[in-house]
Each structure stands twice: as C-alpha cells, then as structure tokens.
Design a protein around this motif. Structure first.
Motif, PDB file in Angstrom:
ATOM      1  N   LEU A   4      -8.332   7.748  -3.193  1.00 32.09           N
ATOM      2  CA  LEU A   4      -7.825   8.124  -1.870  1.00 32.09           C
ATOM      3  C   LEU A   4      -7.134   9.470  -1.963  1.00 32.09           C
ATOM      4  CD1 LEU A   4      -6.123   4.783  -0.789  1.00 32.09           C
ATOM      5  CD2 LEU A   4      -8.366   5.625  -0.094  1.00 32.09           C
ATOM      6  N   ASP A   5      -7.150  10.204  -0.861  1.00 34.21           N
ATOM      7  CA  ASP A   5      -6.351  11.425  -0.843  1.00 34.21           C
ATOM      8  C   ASP A   5      -4.885  11.022  -0.693  1.00 34.21           C
ATOM      9  OD1 ASP A   5      -5.625  11.186   1.952  1.00 34.21           O
ATOM     10  OD2 ASP A   5      -7.597  11.971   2.466  1.00 34.21           O
ATOM     11  N   GLU A   6      -3.983  11.972  -0.888  1.00 35.63           N
ATOM     12  CA  GLU A   6      -2.550  11.654  -0.884  1.00 35.63           C
ATOM     13  C   GLU A   6      -2.076  11.053   0.441  1.00 35.63           C
ATOM     14  OE1 GLU A   6      -0.101  11.587  -3.212  1.00 35.63           O
ATOM     15  OE2 GLU A   6      -1.817  11.827  -4.543  1.00 35.63           O
ATOM     16  N   SER A   7      -2.593  11.560   1.547  1.00 31.91           N
ATOM     17  CA  SER A   7      -2.183  11.049   2.848  1.00 31.91           C
ATOM     18  C   SER A   7      -2.610   9.597   3.030  1.00 31.91           C
ATOM     19  CB  SER A   7      -2.787  11.916   3.956  1.00 31.91           C
ATOM     20  OG  SER A   7      -2.509  11.374   5.208  1.00 31.91           O
ATOM     21  N   ALA A   8      -3.839   9.289   2.665  1.00 31.52           N
ATOM     22  CA  ALA A   8      -4.332   7.913   2.791  1.00 31.52           C
ATOM     23  C   ALA A   8      -3.579   6.980   1.861  1.00 31.52           C
ATOM     24  CB  ALA A   8      -5.825   7.862   2.514  1.00 31.52           C
ATOM     25  N   ALA A   9      -3.299   7.440   0.645  1.00 26.45           N
ATOM     26  CA  ALA A   9      -2.552   6.610  -0.309  1.00 26.45           C
ATOM     27  C   ALA A   9      -1.134   6.349   0.201  1.00 26.45           C
ATOM     28  CB  ALA A   9      -2.515   7.291  -1.676  1.00 26.45           C
ATOM     29  N   ALA A  10      -0.503   7.373   0.780  1.00 28.98           N
ATOM     30  CA  ALA A  10       0.846   7.192   1.322  1.00 28.98           C
ATOM     31  C   ALA A  10       0.824   6.208   2.491  1.00 28.98           C
ATOM     32  CB  ALA A  10       1.420   8.536   1.762  1.00 28.98           C
ATOM     33  N   SER A  11      -0.200   6.297   3.334  1.00 32.17           N
ATOM     34  CA  SER A  11      -0.321   5.361   4.461  1.00 32.17           C
ATOM     35  C   SER A  11      -0.511   3.937   3.963  1.00 32.17           C
ATOM     36  CB  SER A  11      -1.494   5.750   5.352  1.00 32.17           C
ATOM     37  OG  SER A  11      -1.241   6.966   5.994  1.00 32.17           O
ATOM     38  N   ALA A  12      -1.339   3.759   2.947  1.00 32.49           N
ATOM     39  CA  ALA A  12      -1.575   2.419   2.396  1.00 32.49           C
ATOM     40  C   ALA A  12      -0.290   1.853   1.798  1.00 32.49           C
ATOM     41  CB  ALA A  12      -2.680   2.466   1.346  1.00 32.49           C
ATOM     42  N   ARG A  13       0.462   2.696   1.105  1.00 33.07           N
ATOM     43  CA  ARG A  13       1.726   2.233   0.520  1.00 33.07           C
ATOM     44  C   ARG A  13       2.734   1.866   1.605  1.00 33.07           C
ATOM     45  NH1 ARG A  13       0.634   6.708  -2.927  1.00 33.07           N
ATOM     46  NH2 ARG A  13      -0.105   5.956  -4.939  1.00 33.07           N
ATOM     47  N   ALA A  14       2.801   2.666   2.659  1.00 36.04           N
ATOM     48  CA  ALA A  14       3.733   2.381   3.752  1.00 36.04           C
ATOM     49  C   ALA A  14       3.361   1.075   4.443  1.00 36.04           C
ATOM     50  CB  ALA A  14       3.739   3.536   4.754  1.00 36.04           C
ATOM     51  N   TYR A  15       2.069   0.868   4.672  1.00 34.58           N
ATOM     52  CA  TYR A  15       1.612  -0.372   5.303  1.00 34.58           C
ATOM     53  C   TYR A  15       1.930  -1.570   4.413  1.00 34.58           C
ATOM     54  CZ  TYR A  15      -1.379  -3.763   7.613  1.00 34.58           C
ATOM     55  OH  TYR A  15      -1.849  -4.880   8.242  1.00 34.58           O
ATOM     56  N   ALA A  16       1.709  -1.423   3.111  1.00 39.87           N
ATOM     57  CA  ALA A  16       2.012  -2.509   2.173  1.00 39.87           C
ATOM     58  C   ALA A  16       3.500  -2.840   2.190  1.00 39.87           C
ATOM     59  CB  ALA A  16       1.560  -2.128   0.764  1.00 39.87           C
TER      60      ALA A  16
END
Length: 76
Positions: free
Chosen positions: A14-26
C-alpha cells in the motif's frame, strides 16, 4: 511444530496514505470493540441495567443513523 514462519502469499504493498487510512480504521474498530467488551464485562459482573435507566431503541437507532450520516465515506 516447525519454528519457521508460515509462507505468506505475495502481497501488493500500500502507499503511505492507504496504509495510514487502514491503520486509523483498525484503531477505530479496536476502540469500538473495547467499548463493547467493557459493557459485556460490566453486565457479567453486575447484571443487566434497569429498564428505566435505558434508552428506547428507536432513539438509539435514530442517533446512530444521524452519526452515520455525518461520517466520511470509506472504502473497505
């Protein structure tokens, strides 16, 4: 049992933005589950709350739908 890690299928990074979004959702989901777990633990320890102290399901539903309407759209 073997001490070697199980093989991991190829994954698309994942790009950094997508990874950050996934972490925030988790983190958000984990917080919700923690709240539910604490409510269930309280019920297990102290029993059900009195019906008079509760909220009518219609009011709870309407409040929840209002919160959902105000949220940002998400991609799963």
């Amino acid at each position: 049992m073997s001490e070697q890690p199980a093989p991991v299928p190829d994954r698309q990074p994942l790009d950094e933005s997508a990874a950050a979004s996934a972490r925030a959702y988790a983190a958000e989901q984990r917080a919700r589950v923690d709240v539910l777990a604490s409510v269930l633990e309280d019920i297990a320890e102290n029993g059900y709350p009195a019906a008079e102290s509760g909220v009518l399901w219609e009011q709870a539903r309407d409040a929840h739908l209002g919160r959902l309407a105000g949220e940002q759209p998400r991609v799963a």
